[in-house]
Design an enzyme around this catalytic site. Structure first.
Site, mmCIF file in Angstrom:
data_model
loop_
_atom_site.group_PDB
_atom_site.id
_atom_site.type_symbol
_atom_site.label_atom_id
_atom_site.label_comp_id
_atom_site.label_asym_id
_atom_site.label_seq_id
_atom_site.Cartn_x
_atom_site.Cartn_y
_atom_site.Cartn_z
ATOM 1 N N ALA A 87 1.715 2.758 -1.742
ATOM 2 C CA ALA A 87 1.019 1.594 -2.262
ATOM 3 C C ALA A 87 2.391 0.919 -2.923
ATOM 4 C CB ALA A 87 -0.065 1.655 -2.494
ATOM 5 N N LEU A 90 4.782 -4.593 -1.837
ATOM 6 C CA LEU A 90 5.374 -5.887 -1.347
ATOM 7 C C LEU A 90 6.385 -6.051 -2.105
ATOM 8 C CD1 LEU A 90 3.994 -7.715 1.154
ATOM 9 C CD2 LEU A 90 4.873 -5.908 2.261
ATOM 10 N N CYS A 147 -1.488 -7.773 6.346
ATOM 11 C CA CYS A 147 -1.107 -8.279 5.241
ATOM 12 C C CYS A 147 -2.967 -9.259 4.708
ATOM 13 C CB CYS A 147 -0.362 -9.669 4.523
ATOM 14 S SG CYS A 147 1.036 -8.809 4.559
ATOM 15 N N THR A 210 1.284 0.771 8.735
ATOM 16 C CA THR A 210 0.681 2.199 8.283
ATOM 17 C C THR A 210 -0.380 1.845 8.374
ATOM 18 O OG1 THR A 210 0.628 1.064 6.356
ATOM 19 C CG2 THR A 210 2.367 3.019 6.543
ATOM 20 N N GLY A 261 5.435 4.601 13.985
ATOM 21 C CA GLY A 261 5.086 5.407 13.547
ATOM 22 C C GLY A 261 5.592 7.157 13.492
HETATM 23 C C1 LIG Z 1 7.507 2.967 1.899
HETATM 24 C C2 LIG Z 1 7.030 2.092 2.469
HETATM 25 C C3 LIG Z 1 7.103 0.881 2.455
HETATM 26 C C4 LIG Z 1 6.807 -0.338 3.289
HETATM 27 N N1 LIG Z 1 7.106 -0.960 3.376
HETATM 28 C C5 LIG Z 1 6.791 -2.131 4.897
HETATM 29 C C6 LIG Z 1 7.189 -3.369 4.465
HETATM 30 O O1 LIG Z 1 7.380 -4.304 3.561
HETATM 31 N N2 LIG Z 1 6.549 -4.437 5.380
HETATM 32 C C7 LIG Z 1 6.442 -4.166 6.424
HETATM 33 O O2 LIG Z 1 5.706 -4.656 7.607
HETATM 34 N N3 LIG Z 1 6.143 -2.070 7.083
HETATM 35 C C8 LIG Z 1 5.978 -1.765 6.318
HETATM 36 N N4 LIG Z 1 5.749 -0.551 6.113
HETATM 37 C C9 LIG Z 1 5.814 0.504 7.281
HETATM 38 C C10 LIG Z 1 6.746 1.032 7.889
HETATM 39 O O3 LIG Z 1 7.697 -0.142 8.699
HETATM 40 C C11 LIG Z 1 5.914 1.484 9.912
HETATM 41 O O4 LIG Z 1 5.197 0.591 9.465
HETATM 42 C C12 LIG Z 1 4.600 2.756 9.014
HETATM 43 O O5 LIG Z 1 5.836 3.196 7.810
HETATM 44 C C13 LIG Z 1 5.054 3.273 9.991
HETATM 45 O O6 LIG Z 1 5.990 3.868 10.558
HETATM 46 P P1 LIG Z 1 6.582 5.325 10.134
HETATM 47 O O7 LIG Z 1 5.720 6.596 9.895
HETATM 48 O O8 LIG Z 1 8.045 6.735 10.715
HETATM 49 O O9 LIG Z 1 7.131 5.581 8.653
HETATM 50 C C14 LIG Z 1 6.298 0.582 4.907
HETATM 51 C C15 LIG Z 1 6.624 2.154 4.492
HETATM 52 C C16 LIG Z 1 6.523 2.793 3.394
HETATM 53 C C17 LIG Z 1 6.687 4.212 3.728
#
Ligand SMILES: Cc1cc2nc3c(=O)[nH]c(=O)nc-3n(C[C@H](O)[C@H](O)[C@H](O)COP(=O)(O)O)c2cc1C
Length: 321
Positions: A87, A90, A147, A210, A261
């Site tokens: 969490a 942003l 969002c 997420t 993901g």
């Molecule tokens: C620490 C963190 C920060 C993230 N910040 C953003 C963000 O600013 N904007 C966004 O669209 N997704 C954000 N995400 C989501 C990731 O871009 C991605 O969609 C999601 O984590 C699934 O991919 P992963 O399992 O490879 O992490 C964030 C994820 C993590 C873990």
């Protein structure tokens, strides 16, 4: 040695350098499908000391907002036995600072930048897209519509077909580059949301953001995140992401999909492409292995050559019943 699978045994043998990794996401053509996922790569400066980030298909930056944001209370990250919760809230410098400081550095490195934008209202999405018009180095916009919409009881834009259409339309109306709508999996019918984004002019969708989660420390009885709830990511969510990509691709076969993901291995990349993704993004894996995207980029042509697949794009949606 890897034995080519039976269905490819008749195809000619290949060397990794003969494999075609190019992908076409609507009007956007990239040399390879490997991207960083938004929020998981900082601005790239740390990693660029070790590897050339310009070789990645694209770098999707942390979501940018109109005003700078300090982020949410700590703790902002919590490991669980099945996925990582975050969490962050942003946290970002705001669009003016990003355009003045971060983008020129990325552009000078020759990086294909996908600018992720996040708004609290539909108008903010349009405002951000307007400021990004003709920004050097920006090859696409990813509208992070996962969002809260402050004008509609903080309901996430991408949870509503109407709000998705309105937010995406604000961006496509003014954007000079292709627009991708980033969708949340926390909905009943993700294909219907994707269709709304497409109807509003999106060149494609990014699937998935997420999943909303929560964890409690049973000793203190307190939530493990300062903000109480947060986004779940990592390998635990990959089957959800594969399902979502499959559903969107089945309903809208011509709509390009950036799949993400829980990607950690080359096999994970292939699984996303078989489900219907055109390109992929890597998020959480980068925290434990900062070179994850580069290793995937190196390993992908090796896997394809071993399996005698000359063009990655030929695998798109090619799963079998
Ligand atoms: C620490 C963190 C920060 C993230 N910040 C953003 C963000 O600013 N904007 C966004 O669209 N997704 C954000 N995400 C989501 C990731 O871009 C991605 O969609 C999601 O984590 C699934 O991919 P992963 O399992 O490879 O992490 C964030 C994820 C993590 C873990």
């Amino acid at each position: 040695m890897t034995i080519p699978s039976a269905q490819h045994a008749e195809a000619p043998a290949l060397r990794p350098d003969q494999v075609d990794l190019r992908v076409r996401l609507g009007p956007l053509q990239l040399p390879n499908p490997i991207m960083t996922a938004s929020g998981c790569f900082a601005s790239g400066q740390e990693i660029d000391r070790f590897r050339d980030i310009g070789c990645l298909g694209a770098v999707v930056v942390k979501s940018i907002t109109v005003e700078p944001r300090a982020g949410l209370p700590t703790p902002r990250m919590a490991e669980t036995s099945s996925g990582m919760l975050n969490a962050i809230g942003l946290q970002n410098p705001g669009i003016d600072e990003w355009l003045a400081r971060d983008l020129p550095w990325l552009h000078a490195r020759g990086v294909r930048v996908i600018a992720s934008i996040a708004g609290r209202t539909t108008a903010e999405y349009g405002f951000l897209a307007e400021l990004l018009r003709d920004a050097p180095g920006v090859v696409a916009i990813e509208a992070n519509i996962s969002c809260p919409n402050v004008e509609d009881r903080n309901i996430v834009f991408a949870a509503s077909e109407d709000a998705t259409r309105e937010a995406v339309a604000q961006v496509t109306r003014v954007s000079s580059v292709p627009v991708f709508a980033k969708l949340t999996p926390d909905v009943t019918d993700i294909a219907a949301i994707a269709a709304s984004g497409q109807a509003a002019g999106a060149a494609g969708v990014s699937v998935i953001n997420t999943l909303l989660g929560m964890a409690i420390d049973v000793e203190t009885r307190r939530p493990k995140l300062g903000a109480i709830t947060g986004g779940l990511s990592g390998p635990a969510i990959r089957p959800v992401a594969i399902r979502a990509v499959h559903q969107v691709h089945s309903a809208l076969p011509d709509l390009p999909i950036i799949g993400m993901g829980g990607i950690r291995s080359v096999e994970d990349v292939i699984e996303f492409v078989l489900a219907g993704a055109t390109a992929v993004a890597v998020g959480t894996a980068t925290f434990s292995n900062p070179l994850a995207t580069f290793e995937l980029l190196e390993g992908l042509p090796v896997w394809l050559a071993e399996h005698r697949v000359a063009r990655l794009e030929s695998l798109r949606g090619a799963w079998r019943r």
